[in-house]
Write a protein that holds these residues in place. Structure first.
Motif, short mmCIF file in Angstrom:
data_model
loop_
_atom_site.label_atom_id
_atom_site.label_comp_id
_atom_site.label_asym_id
_atom_site.label_seq_id
_atom_site.Cartn_x
_atom_site.Cartn_y
_atom_site.Cartn_z
N SER A 77 0.83 -1.21 0.00
CA SER A 77 0.00 0.00 0.00
C SER A 77 0.87 1.26 0.00
CB SER A 77 -0.92 0.01 1.22
OG SER A 77 -1.85 -1.05 1.17
N ASN A 134 2.53 1.67 -3.44
CA ASN A 134 1.56 2.07 -4.47
C ASN A 134 1.18 3.54 -4.37
OD1 ASN A 134 0.97 -0.18 -6.16
ND2 ASN A 134 -0.10 -1.17 -4.47
N GLY A 135 1.22 4.10 -3.15
CA GLY A 135 0.66 5.42 -2.96
C GLY A 135 1.63 6.56 -2.69
N VAL A 136 2.88 6.26 -2.33
CA VAL A 136 3.77 7.33 -1.88
C VAL A 136 4.40 8.12 -3.01
CG1 VAL A 136 5.88 5.94 -1.72
CG2 VAL A 136 5.53 7.87 -0.15
N GLY A 137 4.57 7.50 -4.17
CA GLY A 137 5.13 8.21 -5.32
C GLY A 137 6.51 8.78 -5.06
N TRP A 153 8.73 9.17 -1.52
CA TRP A 153 9.29 8.05 -0.75
C TRP A 153 10.60 8.44 -0.05
CZ3 TRP A 153 14.02 5.68 -1.54
CH2 TRP A 153 14.68 5.92 -2.75
N TYR A 213 7.77 2.65 -7.56
CA TYR A 213 7.16 1.61 -6.74
C TYR A 213 8.24 0.76 -6.07
CZ TYR A 213 4.66 -2.59 -5.33
OH TYR A 213 4.17 -3.64 -4.61
N LEU A 237 1.33 13.45 4.30
CA LEU A 237 0.74 12.41 3.44
C LEU A 237 -0.38 11.70 4.21
CD1 LEU A 237 4.06 10.97 1.93
CD2 LEU A 237 2.36 12.39 0.76
N GLY A 249 -3.50 11.35 3.53
CA GLY A 249 -4.36 10.50 2.70
C GLY A 249 -3.80 9.09 2.57
N LEU A 250 -2.49 8.97 2.44
CA LEU A 250 -1.88 7.64 2.34
C LEU A 250 -2.00 6.90 3.67
CD1 LEU A 250 -0.34 5.50 0.81
CD2 LEU A 250 1.78 6.75 1.27
N SER A 282 -5.40 5.51 3.87
CA SER A 282 -5.54 4.34 2.99
C SER A 282 -4.95 3.10 3.64
CB SER A 282 -4.83 4.63 1.66
OG SER A 282 -4.86 3.49 0.82
N ASP A 302 -7.13 2.00 6.37
CA ASP A 302 -8.47 1.66 5.88
C ASP A 302 -9.54 2.42 6.66
OD1 ASP A 302 -10.60 -1.28 5.60
OD2 ASP A 302 -10.34 0.41 4.24
#
Length: 290
Positions: free
Chosen positions: A203, A206-209, A212, A244, A276, A278-279, A282, A285
């Motif tokens: 996760s 996939n989301g940090v772009g 990182w 990724y 971050l 939002g990450l 995610s 959850d």
């Protein structure tokens, strides 16, 4: 690593953990026969599994029972990695320590709580072969659960859900004034802290772009393995594979270096520091705030 067992695909097994209190103020069988005591014991076991198996995704409590002079806990494992992590924690004494800490806190004992343990799979006493991890895993796998989850566990789980105010998402517990030592707070909610999992790593990757490196340097404040030179080396080594893989390797390096100290709360704090949120939502959850 027990490679032969890990390569077998779908995996299920069952083990029974036997506990006997050595503390005169806390007789486990007496507690089990009391409704409130039974609920406390259930919470102690559940928190211990979260600590020792990396969460509850790979295991499930099937039954609590009187095995005089022991208190028995039947556990179903549906993930070999979770089972292996539990065995390693049990062998090192971490399971016994976790039980002692949670029981002492939840029972409000004035003295240290000590417990004697035994682990069995079918007729096999696993304590005799803990140095042979693959053999222990095989014996657990060869002892499939012979029952569905006991109705008593369903009742205890339902009470736990009611206590946490409306069945919030997994790993989330209700907001309380004092955050327990095994928890962390995020957006005015309290979450049980646990060791990072492979799903968390995916996760994050996939989301940090491109952020990182920023997260890596933030984690690196308390992790020697993630100092600036190490992060630059990761960027260079995995440049061809892309963002990724760079992010994936970063968090994998953190987990490898920190072991059981590589907790979810540390990652969430780093993500908050890097703005971050939002990450973090995610990974946890949870629904984003309006």
């Amino acid at each position: 690593m027990a490679d032969k067992v890990l390569d077998r695909g779908p995996w299920t097994g069952c083990a029974v953990l036997f506990l006997q209190s050595l503390c005169p103020d806390a007789n486990l069988l007496s507690l089990y026969k009391d409704e409130e005591g039974k609920f406390i014991l259930y919470k102690v076991i559940k928190l211990t599994l979260i600590d020792s198996a990396g969460g509850l995704d790979g295991c499930e409590i099937l039954k609590l029972h009187d095995a005089d002079p022991f208190f028995g806990v039947e556990v179903k494992f549906v993930d070999v990695v979770a089972c292996q992590q539990f065995l390693e924690s049990y062998s090192s004494g971490a399971v016994r320590q976790s039980i002692s800490q949670h029981a002492c806190r939840l029972l409000a004992l004035a003295q240290e709580f000590t417990v004697e343990t035994q682990l069995k799979a079918g007729t096999h006493v696993l304590d005799r072969c803990l140095d042979k991890l693959e053999l222990c895993l095989q014996q657990i796998q060869q002892s499939p659960p012979g029952r569905l989850r006991d109705e008593e566990i369903d009742r205890l789980e339902e009470r736990l859900r009611r206590d946490v105010l409306g069945s919030p998402p997994p790993q989330q517990i209700p907001f309380i004034q004092q955050v327990p030592s095994n928890c962390f707070r995020f957006q005015n909610k309290v979450f049980e802290d646990r060791v990072l999992t492979a799903a968390d790593v995916q996760s994050f990757a996939n989301g940090v772009g491109r952020q990182w490196k920023h997260v890596g340097r933030t984690l690196g404040r308390e992790c020697r393995a993630l100092k600036d030179t190490a992060i630059d080396n990761l960027a260079y080594e995995y440049a061809r594979e892309g963002l990724y893989e760079q992010a994936y390797q970063l968090l994998s390096r953190f987990i490898q270096a920190e072991g059981r100290a590589a907790k979810l709360g540390r990652l969430v704090k780093a993500l908050e520091d890097c703005k971050l949120t939002g990450l973090a939502e995610s990974i946890l959850d949870v629904q984003p705030r309006d």
